[in-house]
Write a protein that holds these residues in place. Structure first.
Motif, PDB file in Angstrom:
ATOM      1  N   MET A 412       0.804  -1.025   0.315  1.00 54.59           N
ATOM      2  CA  MET A 412       0.356  -0.627  -0.138  1.00 54.59           C
ATOM      3  C   MET A 412       1.276   1.503  -0.005  1.00 54.59           C
ATOM      4  SD  MET A 412      -3.117  -1.463  -0.055  1.00 54.59           S
ATOM      5  CE  MET A 412      -3.327   0.182  -0.362  1.00 54.59           C
ATOM      6  N   VAL A 413       1.848   1.502   0.251  1.00 57.12           N
ATOM      7  CA  VAL A 413       3.048   2.340   0.396  1.00 57.12           C
ATOM      8  C   VAL A 413       3.671   2.816  -1.169  1.00 57.12           C
ATOM      9  CG1 VAL A 413       5.172   3.336   1.827  1.00 57.12           C
ATOM     10  CG2 VAL A 413       3.681   2.519   2.736  1.00 57.12           C
ATOM     11  N   MET A 414       3.763   1.778  -0.948  1.00 59.71           N
ATOM     12  CA  MET A 414       4.420   1.833  -2.914  1.00 59.71           C
ATOM     13  C   MET A 414       3.714   2.829  -3.327  1.00 59.71           C
ATOM     14  SD  MET A 414       8.021   0.790  -2.183  1.00 59.71           S
ATOM     15  CE  MET A 414       8.360   0.921  -3.772  1.00 59.71           C
ATOM     16  N   ARG A 415       5.084   3.212  -4.485  1.00 60.03           N
ATOM     17  CA  ARG A 415       3.947   4.477  -5.741  1.00 60.03           C
ATOM     18  C   ARG A 415       5.473   4.228  -6.525  1.00 60.03           C
ATOM     19  NH1 ARG A 415       0.063   2.768  -4.062  1.00 60.03           N
ATOM     20  NH2 ARG A 415      -1.617   3.831  -3.063  1.00 60.03           N
ATOM     21  N   PRO A 416       5.204   4.381  -7.576  1.00 57.18           N
ATOM     22  CA  PRO A 416       5.510   4.842  -8.758  1.00 57.18           C
ATOM     23  C   PRO A 416       6.976   6.009  -8.997  1.00 57.18           C
ATOM     24  CG  PRO A 416       3.844   4.262  -9.574  1.00 57.18           C
ATOM     25  CD  PRO A 416       3.975   4.956  -8.206  1.00 57.18           C
ATOM     26  N   ASP A 417       6.876   7.455  -7.885  1.00 56.86           N
ATOM     27  CA  ASP A 417       7.656   8.243  -7.284  1.00 56.86           C
ATOM     28  C   ASP A 417       7.857   8.787  -5.793  1.00 56.86           C
ATOM     29  OD1 ASP A 417       5.450  10.652  -6.394  1.00 56.86           O
ATOM     30  OD2 ASP A 417       4.867   9.561  -7.731  1.00 56.86           O
ATOM     31  N   SER A 423       5.400  10.306   1.512  1.00 54.06           N
ATOM     32  CA  SER A 423       4.755  11.053   2.242  1.00 54.06           C
ATOM     33  C   SER A 423       3.266   9.798   2.475  1.00 54.06           C
ATOM     34  CB  SER A 423       3.486  11.963   1.502  1.00 54.06           C
ATOM     35  OG  SER A 423       3.174  11.678  -0.175  1.00 54.06           O
ATOM     36  N   ARG A 424       3.091   8.651   1.258  1.00 55.05           N
ATOM     37  CA  ARG A 424       2.070   7.682   1.774  1.00 55.05           C
ATOM     38  C   ARG A 424       2.889   6.643   3.246  1.00 55.05           C
ATOM     39  NH1 ARG A 424      -2.190   7.011  -1.449  1.00 55.05           N
ATOM     40  NH2 ARG A 424      -2.227   4.771  -0.857  1.00 55.05           N
ATOM     41  N   GLY A 425       3.758   7.066   3.133  1.00 54.27           N
ATOM     42  CA  GLY A 425       4.471   5.831   3.676  1.00 54.27           C
ATOM     43  C   GLY A 425       4.618   6.631   5.118  1.00 54.27           C
ATOM     44  N   VAL A 426       4.225   7.680   5.246  1.00 49.25           N
ATOM     45  CA  VAL A 426       5.056   7.903   6.995  1.00 49.25           C
ATOM     46  C   VAL A 426       3.281   8.411   7.541  1.00 49.25           C
ATOM     47  CG1 VAL A 426       5.416  10.354   8.243  1.00 49.25           C
ATOM     48  CG2 VAL A 426       6.726   9.597   5.991  1.00 49.25           C
TER      49      VAL A 426
END
Length: 725
Positions: A412-417, A423-426
């Protein structure tokens, strides 16, 4: 930017909460659909099946909230099928030693590639990985696995049924998007009074176009007054620019400029009235104090006797502007599509959304194009595969009973940038800790039964839907609580489980963030590619417009519109890449040999002025019965080829030059000198010179000369040149 500053800024972004909420009725509808699946399944099949069904309904509902103006029932069904498939395969694989990690890796890789189709597909695919990890905890037989997969798919079907039977806010989003477009045009007209070369913000136009993409059924049932207004707005945009620009419109000073300011002020008030009427559905009412002849009055806004001080191209623009405003008012008041059926460039029609199964070949082609090592999507897929698999194996090796929380968090945290991932990880870490702590405390103190846990889960998912626009951290609190209450239906010690979940969340999030830092995909390195794409697209748009001057009778409206949309999209992608690059730590190459970020900014402003010159030319495209302007097609073809070659040179480090285009300009001006004076000839002459000035500035920007005096010419600001196109 230093790593410390980048991490600080992304953390602040992730924890920032807005005051915006999702439509409460839509949030309630999504939660009701989850309840309609959860409670019957709990009664008939027990907690295990109920968990699978509820997760399917939750993710299918989330899919309908992703950048959607009207939730598509078919999207919920497709998400449900994907969730059912992942659940079924996961249940089969988890009973065979060593097979589940291999399946998880393959599924995660496919989920990463789904970002090639779009953000919605990427988010839904990542959710299927999470659901596979949540519901697959105990080995079961083939029939039981099939049952879990079917009830997960059933959740998507129920969401689709509820969306169809309970429509909410029909056409409100479309009205708001269209109203924002006219409101932006009103502001644009006011800015043009003070700055004749001001830019319009294309974002409302792009949003309105996305909102206008409908299924055939939706197109048949939409309010008649919403038909055609977007196309009129697209035609008003270049007309306003052409009226105000001193090169092809009213002179910079004198009575004509004063009259142009009056017309612009009147147009601004008229478009404000149109925006209000579109938003509310009320009739168009112009303010009594508006310095404009009422749109319904027999005297047009720009009748010859009303604009006696305007001459030539400015007079033509004012007349066209008045006609377009009257058509917009008539269309809105009567819902009469026939008032705008005059064939002109840029007229908007229905944008039909094909069924999802017809989009499958295009989706597969998009994915196939990204299967290359340098692709950002491919790198994301590889990174996601490694992170999810490593987090799963680490949790299993450590002997955690609920080890699925670590890879679920990573997925759920990993994104392409970089910016979104961190920001989503935190936000994910903070939201999960709070959600798990609060929900576990409730379970520990209240000891609720199965039905109360199910009700609490439905309440939490309603809160998650409601806060989709508020912030990812707050939404994660609701999702984490939802999962805890669902899994609370299973046996186990809530307190021990809570500590495991928090620890595994920290483990999965840390693995994801560290992996991205070691194997990054920097947007800065792709700025050159995005700039080259915009340059080529802007060249195609300008060439498509100029072609219309030599052969007015040819139907070129679709070509011009397609080229304009391509240019707009390419510019939007460049701006998004630059925004993400600004959040990245360290100093990274721009992706262009020997070209700094500062030169890219100057080059971007020059390409923007190229697009603006094309906009001015589009405003004066001749009617079908007009006299052809000889030589225009030859220049257009050379321009199309020259900008394409320049884009290639930009990427390979070769010098960018437009000598051949200058030669074509000389030939065109020689032909124009033989043509009698007229609006078409004068506008084309002035527009081509503005266009060549923009190309000259582009050459100078990419040579790295610091004295680029033309960077601000034409009224465009260096950071946002070209918003017109």
């Amino acid at each position: 930017m230093s790593w410390f500053a980048a991490l600080r800024d992304t953390a602040r972004t992730g924890l920032t909460l807005d005051r915006a909420l999702t439509d409460p009725k839509r949030a309630a509808r999504g939660a009701v659909a989850v309840g309609l699946v959860l409670f019957p399944t709990l009664a008939l099949g027990g907690p295990s099946l109920a968990t699978s069904a509820a997760m399917g309904a939750f993710i299918a509902g989330t899919a309908t909230f992703q950048r959607s103006f009207r939730p598509r029932a078919s999207l919920a069904v497709a998400a449900g099928i994907g969730l059912g498939t992942s659940t079924f395969l996961g249940y089969l694989a988890v009973g065979v030693f060593g097979l589940f990690p291999a399946l998880l890796a393959v599924w995660a890789f496919a989920a990463g590639l789904a970002w090639a189709i779009g953000p919605t597909a990427g988010v839904v695919a990542a959710n299927t990985v999470s659901v596979m990890l949540i519901v697959v905890q105990l080995p079961v037989g083939v029939l039981a696995a099939l049952g879990h997969g079917l009830v997960a798919a059933l959740g998507g079907v129920v969401q689709a049924a509820v969306i169809t039977l309970w429509p909410i806010g029909s056409w409100t989003a479309q009205r708001a998007a269209l109203a924002d477009t006219y409101a932006e045009l009103g502001d644009y007209a006011r800015r043009l009074r003070q700055d004749p070369t001001a830019h319009v913000d294309p974002a409302p136009f792009m949003t309105a176009r996305h909102a206008a993409a409908l299924t055939p059924w939706q197109d048949r049932h939409r309010p008649p007054e919403l038909r055609g207004l977007r196309g009129i707005a697209e035609r008003i945009r270049p007309t306003l620019a052409a009226l105000a620009d001193p090169k092809v419109g009213a002179p910079a000073e004198g009575p004509q400029r004063d009259r142009a300011r009056e017309v612009l002020a009147a147009s601004a008030e008229a478009m404000d009235a149109l925006a209000r009427a579109i938003r509310t559905g009320d009739p168009v009412r112009l303010p009594r104090t508006a310095p404009v002849y009422a749109l319904a009055a027999p005297v047009p806004l720009a009748a010859p006797e009303a604009d006696g001080r305007l001459r030539g191209a400015a007079k033509r623009s004012a007349r066209r502007l008045g006609g377009l405003l009257r058509k917009a008012a008539d269309t809105l008041d009567r819902g009469d599509v026939d008032t705008v059926t005059v064939p002109v460039v840029g007229a908007g029609g229905a944008l039909h959304k094909p069924p999802l199964f017809r989009m499958l070949p295009a989706a597969l082609r998009a994915v196939r194009r990204q299967v290359r090592p340098r692709s950002a999507v491919f790198q994301h897929a590889v990174r996601l595969t490694g992170v999810v698999t490593a987090a799963y194996l680490l949790a299993r090796a450590a002997g955690f009973e609920h080890g699925h929380w670590a890879p679920m968090t990573a997925a759920m945290v990993m994104r392409p940038d970089f910016a979104q991932t961190y920001s989503r990880g935190v936000a994910r870490l903070a939201g999960t800790v709070v959600g798990v702590a609060v929900s576990t405390l409730v379970v520990q103190l209240a000891h609720p039964g199965e039905w109360v846990l199910a009700a609490l889960a439905v309440l939490c998912i309603g809160g998650a839907y409601l806060t989709l626009r508020t912030g990812y951290a707050l939404m994660t609190v609701g999702i984490s609580s939802y999962v805890v209450f669902l899994l609370g239906l299973q046996p186990g010690d809530p307190l021990t489980t809570a500590f495991e979940r928090v620890g595994l969340t920290l483990l999965g999030g840390s693995v994801a963030l560290v992996t991205y830092a070691l194997f990054p995909t920097w947007q800065t390195a792709r700025l050159g590619e995005r700039l080259a794409e915009w340059l080529a697209a802007a060249g195609r748009y300008a060439a498509a417009v100029i072609d219309g001057y030599e052969d007015p009778a040819a139907p070129r409206g679709r070509d011009v519109r397609t080229a304009l949309l391509d240019s707009r999209e390419a510019r939007s992608e460049l701006l998004q890449a630059m925004e993400r690059a600004d959040a990245e730590p360290g100093r990274h190459a721009s992706g262009l040999p020997g070209v700094s970020r500062r030169r890219i900014d100057r080059a971007r402003a020059a390409v923007g002025r190229l697009g603006r010159a094309a906009v001015l030319l589009e405003a004066h495209l001749p009617a079908g019965d007009a006299e052809p302007v000889p030589g225009a097609a030859g220049f257009a073809e050379e321009l199309r080829l020259g900008t394409a070659l320049a884009a290639g040179a930009l990427l390979t480090g070769r010098p960018v030059e437009f000598g051949a285009v200058r030669g074509a300009q000389a030939q065109l001006e020689k032909r124009l000198a033989e043509v009698p004076e007229g609006v078409q000839r004068d506008v084309l002459w002035a527009g081509v010179r503005l266009l060549m000035q923009a190309l000259k500035e582009l050459e100078r920007a990419l040579r790295g000369r610091e004295d680029v005096r033309g960077a601000g010419a034409g009224g465009g600001e260096p950071a946002d040149g070209g918003v017109e196109a």
